[in-house]
Design a protein around this motif. Structure first.
Motif, PDB file in Angstrom:
ATOM      1  N   GLY A 246       3.606  -9.984  -6.973  1.00  0.00           N
ATOM      2  CA  GLY A 246       2.822 -10.716  -5.832  1.00  0.00           C
ATOM      3  C   GLY A 246       2.430  -9.612  -4.586  1.00  0.00           C
ATOM      4  N   ILE A 247       2.470  -8.108  -4.395  1.00  0.00           N
ATOM      5  CA  ILE A 247       1.958  -7.591  -3.746  1.00  0.00           C
ATOM      6  C   ILE A 247       1.275  -6.599  -3.625  1.00  0.00           C
ATOM      7  CG2 ILE A 247       4.691  -7.674  -1.943  1.00  0.00           C
ATOM      8  CD1 ILE A 247       5.249  -5.062  -3.938  1.00  0.00           C
ATOM      9  N   VAL A 248       0.519  -5.656  -2.997  1.00  0.00           N
ATOM     10  CA  VAL A 248      -0.833  -4.970  -2.800  1.00  0.00           C
ATOM     11  C   VAL A 248       0.090  -4.250  -2.236  1.00  0.00           C
ATOM     12  CG1 VAL A 248      -2.235  -6.128  -1.290  1.00  0.00           C
ATOM     13  CG2 VAL A 248      -3.283  -4.065  -3.259  1.00  0.00           C
ATOM     14  N   ASN A 249      -0.434  -2.158  -2.892  1.00  0.00           N
ATOM     15  CA  ASN A 249      -0.083  -1.245  -1.804  1.00  0.00           C
ATOM     16  C   ASN A 249      -1.105  -1.092  -1.221  1.00  0.00           C
ATOM     17  OD1 ASN A 249       1.717   1.648  -1.445  1.00  0.00           O
ATOM     18  ND2 ASN A 249       1.377   1.252  -0.208  1.00  0.00           N
ATOM     19  N   ARG A 250      -1.290  -0.708   0.151  1.00  0.00           N
ATOM     20  CA  ARG A 250      -2.857   0.363   1.092  1.00  0.00           C
ATOM     21  C   ARG A 250      -2.304   0.915   1.757  1.00  0.00           C
ATOM     22  NH1 ARG A 250      -5.460  -3.062  -2.298  1.00  0.00           N
ATOM     23  NH2 ARG A 250      -6.448  -4.980  -1.933  1.00  0.00           N
ATOM     24  N   ILE A 251      -3.326   2.163   1.217  1.00  0.00           N
ATOM     25  CA  ILE A 251      -3.235   3.966   1.874  1.00  0.00           C
ATOM     26  C   ILE A 251      -3.585   3.809   2.877  1.00  0.00           C
ATOM     27  CG2 ILE A 251      -2.404   5.566   1.248  1.00  0.00           C
ATOM     28  CD1 ILE A 251      -0.866   4.601  -0.625  1.00  0.00           C
ATOM     29  N   SER A 252      -4.218   4.687   3.997  1.00  0.00           N
ATOM     30  CA  SER A 252      -5.325   4.863   4.887  1.00  0.00           C
ATOM     31  C   SER A 252      -5.099   5.986   4.932  1.00  0.00           C
ATOM     32  CB  SER A 252      -6.251   3.188   4.708  1.00  0.00           C
ATOM     33  OG  SER A 252      -5.226   3.010   5.850  1.00  0.00           O
ATOM     34  N   ASP A 253      -6.403   6.459   5.902  1.00  0.00           N
ATOM     35  CA  ASP A 253      -6.087   7.591   6.472  1.00  0.00           C
ATOM     36  C   ASP A 253      -5.206   8.226   6.445  1.00  0.00           C
ATOM     37  OD1 ASP A 253      -7.755   5.736   8.114  1.00  0.00           O
ATOM     38  OD2 ASP A 253      -5.933   5.093   9.273  1.00  0.00           O
ATOM     39  N   VAL A 254      -5.566   9.424   5.336  1.00  0.00           N
ATOM     40  CA  VAL A 254      -4.973  10.278   4.980  1.00  0.00           C
ATOM     41  C   VAL A 254      -5.137  11.268   4.982  1.00  0.00           C
ATOM     42  CG1 VAL A 254      -3.713  11.712   1.963  1.00  0.00           C
ATOM     43  CG2 VAL A 254      -3.918   9.013   2.529  1.00  0.00           C
ATOM     44  N   LYS A 255      -4.316  12.455   5.525  1.00  0.00           N
ATOM     45  CA  LYS A 255      -4.546  13.814   6.057  1.00  0.00           C
ATOM     46  C   LYS A 255      -3.537  14.356   5.736  1.00  0.00           C
ATOM     47  CE  LYS A 255      -6.384  16.370  10.287  1.00  0.00           C
ATOM     48  NZ  LYS A 255      -5.994  15.594  12.246  1.00  0.00           N
ATOM     49  N   LEU A 256      -4.426  15.921   4.994  1.00  0.00           N
ATOM     50  CA  LEU A 256      -3.566  16.570   5.200  1.00  0.00           C
ATOM     51  C   LEU A 256      -3.037  17.694   6.163  1.00  0.00           C
ATOM     52  CD1 LEU A 256      -2.074  18.828   2.939  1.00  0.00           C
ATOM     53  CD2 LEU A 256      -3.931  20.240   2.755  1.00  0.00           C
TER      54      LEU A 256
END
Length: 324
Positions: A246-256
């Motif tokens: 019942g969860i969702v993995n939110r990933i944002s603002d990825v910067k090398l």
């Protein structure tokens, strides 16, 4: 009527089982790959990548792979697909905690708890012996691993060309253009060096962001286009597990932030490149129903990604390894 001794024994047994079951659950981080080491690196799948400036420590061995080790393939640290990711965790750690708990309440490890406690005590002894052997084997293997140095490139060098500070090292000729030479002086007969240039690094950085974005959106179509079928399969398993919880993995603002080439080689018609990458990101798990933040992951990660391409084909993600 139960005596106080019997109740104490029964309590100790229940607590032992509860402790064992509690710590047996694997510790899984967010992000694609679940914080583990999965995928394939051709004939080097079970070989440790060369150390780099970005990832100077030892890479975690591949835990899940569709590549089977051949008789001549070096496979230090190979683990079964469902094996725990940390020594000292799992069932044996639960037994250890239960034994200490039993000692505190007067039972000790083998203090007359009956047949079940004796069996648990036997398992504990076996687990401790196995644990010591595993530690010794890992210690000697790490000492025997060559400490190669990749061709370092700073984040800005992806935009401005070769980094003038890059120096030649045993893992390559140094700099952006020369960094594609294999990191080992002795190469298997069927392997060959591969040159990696600025455009390749730009592709690697783009795939890093695209994988994180597609994973966050649970977009399996995109993931299958930029990752091998094997890796896409692992991602799909993880997304299904998230949905079941019942969860969702939110990933944002990825910067090398920084990257190094560890190894680049060819075998058969395929070309491989293993790159250490340190990157920043926002990584949270949300409740699917309420969007409430359930868990927040660290804002920075260092991983080793391997890419593969065939003749006339683009680079695709083929493995992710965690760093020690």
């Amino acid at each position: 009527m139960l005596t106080s001794t019997t109740r104490r024994k029964r309590t100790a047994i229940l607590l032992a089982l509860a402790a064992a079951l509690t710590v047996a659950a694997p510790v899984v981080e967010a992000r694609p790959g679940g914080g583990g080491s999965v995928g394939s690196r051709g004939s080097r799948t079970f070989n440790a990548p060369s150390a780099t400036t970005t990832a100077p420590g030892t890479a975690a061995p591949i835990q899940r792979s569709q590549t089977s080790p051949s008789p001549g393939m070096n496979n230090p640290g190979m683990q079964a697909p469902n094996q725990g990711r940390r020594f000292g965790g799992g069932f044996f750690a639960g037994l250890l905690g239960a034994g200490l708990l039993g000692a505190l309440i007067g039972g000790g490890f083998f203090g007359g708890l009956g047949g079940i406690a004796s069996f648990l005590g036997l398992l504990l002894q076996v687990g401790l012996i196995v644990g010591l052997i595993v530690l010794a084997v890992r210690f000697f293997r790490r000492r025997q691993q060559p400490a190669g140095a990749g061709a370092p490139y700073a984040r800005q060098s992806l935009d401005n060309g070769p980094d003038p500070r890059a120096q030649p090292g045993p893992g390559g000729l140094g700099g952006m253009m020369g960094g594609g030479i294999m990191g080992s002086a002795q190469r298997p007969a069927q392997q060959r060096p591969v040159q990696i240039g600025p455009q390749d690094y730009q592709v690697f950085e783009r795939i890093l962001g695209d994988v994180q974005d597609a994973y966050s959106r649970e977009d399996m179509v995109t993931l299958r286009n930029i990752a091998t079928p094997e890796m896409a399969g692992y991602f799909e398993e993880e997304l299904r597990a998230n949905a079941a919880r019942g969860i969702v993995n939110r990933i944002s603002d990825v910067k090398l932030l920084q990257g190094d080439l560890a190894e680049a080689w060819g075998e058969g018609q395929a070309e491989y490149a293993t790159v250490a990458m340190r990157y920043a990101l926002k990584d949270v798990k949300l409740d699917r129903s309420t969007n409430r933040v359930v868990e927040t992951e660290p804002a920075e990660a260092t991983e080793i990604w391997t890419f593969v391409r065939g003749p006339g084909r683009p680079w695709m993600l083929s493995a992710i390894q965690q760093t020690a």
